[in-house]
Design a protein around this motif. Structure first.
Motif, PDB file in Angstrom:
ATOM      1  N   ARG A  59     -15.791-100.530   6.427  1.00 57.98           N
ATOM      2  CA  ARG A  59     -17.202-100.306   6.747  1.00 57.98           C
ATOM      3  C   ARG A  59     -18.044-101.572   6.575  1.00 57.98           C
ATOM      4  O   ARG A  59     -19.272-101.513   6.534  1.00 57.98           O
ATOM      5  CB  ARG A  59     -17.776 -99.216   5.839  1.00 57.98           C
ATOM      6  N   ARG A  61     -18.734-103.283   4.003  1.00 54.05           N
ATOM      7  CA  ARG A  61     -19.614-103.381   2.840  1.00 54.05           C
ATOM      8  C   ARG A  61     -19.114-104.470   1.893  1.00 54.05           C
ATOM      9  O   ARG A  61     -19.882-105.005   1.108  1.00 54.05           O
ATOM     10  CB  ARG A  61     -19.703-102.035   2.108  1.00 54.05           C
ATOM     11  N   LEU A 372     -28.618 -89.156   7.356  1.00 51.03           N
ATOM     12  CA  LEU A 372     -28.848 -90.525   7.842  1.00 51.03           C
ATOM     13  C   LEU A 372     -29.937 -90.577   8.915  1.00 51.03           C
ATOM     14  O   LEU A 372     -29.854 -91.342   9.870  1.00 51.03           O
ATOM     15  CB  LEU A 372     -27.530 -91.145   8.328  1.00 51.03           C
ATOM     16  N   ALA A 411     -29.231 -92.707  12.405  1.00 52.55           N
ATOM     17  CA  ALA A 411     -27.836 -92.746  12.874  1.00 52.55           C
ATOM     18  C   ALA A 411     -27.671 -92.011  14.195  1.00 52.55           C
ATOM     19  O   ALA A 411     -26.653 -91.362  14.437  1.00 52.55           O
ATOM     20  CB  ALA A 411     -26.905 -92.168  11.814  1.00 52.55           C
ATOM     21  N   GLY A 412     -28.677 -92.084  15.054  1.00 55.62           N
ATOM     22  CA  GLY A 412     -28.542 -91.537  16.405  1.00 55.62           C
ATOM     23  C   GLY A 412     -28.986 -90.105  16.521  1.00 55.62           C
ATOM     24  O   GLY A 412     -29.543 -89.528  15.583  1.00 55.62           O
ATOM     25  N   ASP A 414     -28.816 -86.194  16.480  1.00 52.09           N
ATOM     26  CA  ASP A 414     -28.037 -85.251  15.675  1.00 52.09           C
ATOM     27  C   ASP A 414     -27.049 -84.578  16.626  1.00 52.09           C
ATOM     28  O   ASP A 414     -27.442 -83.793  17.492  1.00 52.09           O
ATOM     29  CB  ASP A 414     -28.975 -84.219  15.049  1.00 52.09           C
ATOM     30  N   VAL A 415     -25.787 -84.928  16.466  1.00 56.82           N
ATOM     31  CA  VAL A 415     -24.788 -84.447  17.440  1.00 56.82           C
ATOM     32  C   VAL A 415     -24.233 -83.069  17.084  1.00 56.82           C
ATOM     33  O   VAL A 415     -23.424 -82.521  17.828  1.00 56.82           O
ATOM     34  CB  VAL A 415     -23.608 -85.448  17.585  1.00 56.82           C
ATOM     35  N   SER A 416     -24.714 -82.494  15.959  1.00 60.50           N
ATOM     36  CA  SER A 416     -24.066 -81.254  15.514  1.00 60.50           C
ATOM     37  C   SER A 416     -24.219 -80.115  16.535  1.00 60.50           C
ATOM     38  O   SER A 416     -23.360 -79.250  16.617  1.00 60.50           O
ATOM     39  CB  SER A 416     -24.593 -80.837  14.139  1.00 60.50           C
ATOM     40  N   TYR A 454     -28.614 -98.225   9.008  1.00 57.08           N
ATOM     41  CA  TYR A 454     -27.975 -97.964  10.298  1.00 57.08           C
ATOM     42  C   TYR A 454     -29.001 -97.701  11.408  1.00 57.08           C
ATOM     43  O   TYR A 454     -29.896 -96.867  11.235  1.00 57.08           O
ATOM     44  CB  TYR A 454     -27.103 -96.713  10.217  1.00 57.08           C
ATOM     45  N   PRO A 480     -22.527 -96.190  19.463  1.00 56.29           N
ATOM     46  CA  PRO A 480     -21.165 -95.675  19.252  1.00 56.29           C
ATOM     47  C   PRO A 480     -20.812 -94.486  20.136  1.00 56.29           C
ATOM     48  O   PRO A 480     -19.802 -93.827  19.906  1.00 56.29           O
ATOM     49  CB  PRO A 480     -21.215 -95.242  17.783  1.00 56.29           C
ATOM     50  N   LEU A 486     -19.059 -89.762  24.718  1.00 48.80           N
ATOM     51  CA  LEU A 486     -20.399 -89.636  25.296  1.00 48.80           C
ATOM     52  C   LEU A 486     -20.851 -90.948  25.913  1.00 48.80           C
ATOM     53  O   LEU A 486     -20.143 -91.955  25.851  1.00 48.80           O
ATOM     54  CB  LEU A 486     -21.378 -89.311  24.164  1.00 48.80           C
ATOM     55  N   PHE A 594     -15.365 -86.483  15.036  1.00 50.87           N
ATOM     56  CA  PHE A 594     -16.369 -86.972  14.079  1.00 50.87           C
ATOM     57  C   PHE A 594     -16.565 -85.960  12.947  1.00 50.87           C
ATOM     58  O   PHE A 594     -16.547 -86.304  11.770  1.00 50.87           O
ATOM     59  CB  PHE A 594     -17.699 -87.249  14.795  1.00 50.87           C
ATOM     60  N   ARG A 597     -13.713 -86.030  10.621  1.00 54.25           N
ATOM     61  CA  ARG A 597     -13.383 -87.378  10.143  1.00 54.25           C
ATOM     62  C   ARG A 597     -11.981 -87.817  10.569  1.00 54.25           C
ATOM     63  O   ARG A 597     -11.151 -88.205   9.763  1.00 54.25           O
ATOM     64  CB  ARG A 597     -13.487 -87.446   8.600  1.00 54.25           C
TER      65      ARG A 597
END
Ligand code: COA
Length: 602
Positions: A59, A61, A372, A411-412, A414-416, A454, A480, A486, A594, A597
């Motif tokens: 990541r 970090r 996020l 973080a973009g 909400d794709v849920s 992010y 991403p 997508l 996603f 994970r």
């Protein structure tokens, strides 16, 4: 013992907490010895640290060199004397059983130097009672890290009846050196701060089950109260055995009103302990999720009121200060506001977009830090209203957009909810983003995006509509969408190439590659990068030039610079192409990957 005298730290126990603490203490530069009673436990500890460091490298970090240095400072041993004999601080993270703690501490206190600080990571046992087996209990203290220690910022520094203030102060300073935020728990109270308030709240939620559903309460607390997840998902995550046992301790030591609710007892007795056994309040054949729709009919005050009441009780019992209780709950439970801050703001629904006017600046904060700051349709509506308000206010000279929390700008999208959309609904999602973000171009006031973490997908697209973009060194940028099966749907196809040029834009769009703040500056995506600690101050300084500038001239230039006769047609074409993807299976695979994970297979 003073903080600067500490060079070596011994950690007793190589389990999840022990090896996690070893990792962060080593990252702070200390020499570490991790001791456990079986080689197998030590091997697992090393594996755990390596896995965590590999994740941080992936990541971006930390660098691979830093990973090597952190591992190089940690020694694993079965020999207690070797571990503690020359340590200035001993942190114990062994099973939560008083007899075992006593056995280990008796021996360890004997072998450790007389002035070493002795700390227990216990989350549920009394510090005073553990300390009865050590000589000089004034140097014995609680140092309670949260799981996983590498990520959670909080450390509760728990003072036993005999712990000296000097010991507390040193451990507070050492926690800060490990980049943690310590809070001072002034009294040996069961559950300290976070477990006391959180687990009591889980019990209060169970008491409401005769009137409301599990999903309804969880949905409301997650979507309306700003909690990272609802109380029942959290109980399942913590484990019903742990929740049950903590409540039993509270019942015994504080009062009968803390007795576990019968639903918790029932799950505990039938060994339905939550995620770890595959069933608790939910069944874990797949990851449970709750929608905003399910939240209807539940007033979040029903749970926020007892939550705040418990915090007030802790304060009245002189366990901790108001500030420390708020800090502990924000960092330990990952919630946007502490209980006293919630009360001050008025108990009720947490708004996912905050607005504030100060010194000529209208500040818009994306406020879903536990997700996020990923963008929902509701947030798009609130941003639209905010820009309209700022545009109409003669006092306002500039608009600022930023993200709440210390991890993300946004973080973009909400794709849920994405997989369940129809083609037409997908087109509307795309258009809703276009319509809101275009307001940043259309307002006569200059708009600054202050990217504090992010900026991914729609988060990065949002900033493309702003006039100016600055970043903290912690900022990370990417489109991403490809990894989710997508494409960009909120202006990325039209605007990224205008800002960074066609070649770089294509690379970012087609590969989804993530870039850091310096690279973002080098390609012209942002104009300044500031150190994270100074970001807020620099941001305010930056805005001053706009606030003090000539409004008419600034407005005229911004309008002409943003003008593009072809933009609307390009955005419409993007919405059509975005919606068309709902005719195929790629995005289902991408978003499922996603959520679980895993790597998608297209
Ligand atoms: N939509 C919905 N939820 C999101 C999200 C998004 N775009 N981005 C993050 N979240 C949620 C996560 O699901 C997680 O929720 P949970 O705690 O309920 O599981 C929470 O925010 C924290 O994110 P997590 O992924 O656990 O953090 P991380 O540090 O492991 O990873 C990111 C951070 C940003 C790399 C990762 O969250 C990510 O890749 N997000 C998606 C970004 C994206 O593809 N955006 C474009 C959408 S079109």
């Amino acid at each position: 013992m003073l903080p600067d005298q500490v060079e070596k730290i011994a950690i007793l126990g190589a389990g999840v907490m022990g090896h996690g603490i070893a990792q962060i203490a080593s990252a702070a530069g200390y020499r570490i010895a991790v001791r456990d009673i079986k080689q197998e436990f030590l091997d697992n500890g090393l594996k755990g640290i390596t896995k965590s460091l590999d994740y941080l490298v992936k990541r971006e970090r930390i660098t691979p060199e830093v990973k090597g240095e952190i591992l190089g400072r940690i020694k694993f041993t079965l020999d207690l004397k070797e571990a503690v004999g020359d340590a200035q601080l001993v942190i114990e993270a062994i099973p939560e059983k008083m007899e075992i703690k006593h056995l280990v501490w008796k021996e360890a206190a004997e072998l450790a130097p007389d002035d070493a600080i002795l700390a227990s990571n216990t989350s549920s046992l009394s510090i005073t009672e553990i300390a009865t087996v050590v000589p000089n209990p004034e140097r014995f203290v609680g140092m309670h890290f949260f799981n996983p220690p590498a990520i959670m910022k909080l450390v509760e520094v728990n003072q036993g009846d005999k712990t000296s203030k000097e010991t507390v102060d040193t451990v507070m300073a050492l926690a800060r050196k490990m980049s943690k935020t310590p809070v001072w728990v002034k009294k040996d109270a069961p559950g300290f701060i976070v477990n006391r308030i959180l687990v009591t709240y889980l019990n209060e939620a169970a008491k409401l089950l005769d009137k409301f559903d599990i999903e309804q309460i969880d949905a409301a607390m997650q979507h309306k109260a700003g909690m990272p997840m609802g109380p029942f998902m959290l109980s399942d995550l913590i484990g019903l055995d742990i929740v049950h046992n903590i409540l039993k301790t509270f019942e015994e030591h504080i009062g009968p009103e803390y007795a576990p609710h019968e639903k918790i007892i029932e799950l505990f007795d039938s060994r339905k302990l939550g995620r770890k056994t595959g069933e608790g309040f939910y069944s874990y054949t797949e990851r449970p999720a709750v929608t905003e729709e399910q939240a209807k009919g539940f007033d979040v005050k029903l749970l926020l009121e007892p939550f705040v009441k418990e915090a007030e009780r802790l304060y009245t019992e002189a366990v901790a200060t108001v500030e420390d209780i708020d800090t502990a709950m924000k960092l330990g439970a990952n919630i946007p506001k502490g209980p006293f801050e919630m009360k001050k703001a008025g108990l009720g629904e947490e708004k996912p977009v905050l607005t504030e006017k100060e010194n000529g600046v209208y500040k818009i904060t994306l406020n879903r830090p536990s997700k996020l700051n990923s963008m929902t349709l509701e947030m798009l509506g609130l941003i639209s209203e905010a820009v309209d308000e700022a545009s109409a206010d003669p006092e306002i000279k500039a608009i600022l957009v930023t993200g709440a929390g210390d991890r993300a700008f946004c973080a973009g999208a909400d794709v849920s909810q994405f997989p369940g959309l129809s083609v037409e609904e997908a087109r509307n999602v795309s258009k809703a983003g276009h319509n809101t973000f275009k307001k940043f171009m259309e307002t006569p006031k200059p708009v600054v995006a202050a990217v504090n973490g992010y900026a991914l997908g729609g988060g990065n697209e949002l900033i493309l509509f702003c006039d100016l973009r600055i970043a903290s060194e912690k900022a990370r940028f990417s489109q991403p969408e490809v990894s989710l099966g997508l494409m960009t749907g909120w202006g990325g196809t039209c605007l990224l190439k205008k800002v960074v040029g066609q070649t770089v834009a294509n690379e970012l769009l087609l590969t989804g590659r993530r870039i850091n703040a310096d690279e973002a500056k080098s390609i012209g995506l942002v104009s300044h990068v500031y150190p994270a600690a100074e970001f807020e101050a620099k941001m305010n300084e930056y805005l001053q030039a706009l606030v003090n500038g000539p409004p008419k001239a600034i407005s005229a230039m911004k309008k002409l610079a943003a003008s593009d006769n072809n933009l609307d047609a390009a955005l419409d074409a993007e919405a059509d192409a975005f919606a068309d993807l709902w005719n195929y299976g790629e995005l289902k695979e991408g978003i499922d990957a996603f959520n679980n994970r895993r790597k998608p297979v297209f």
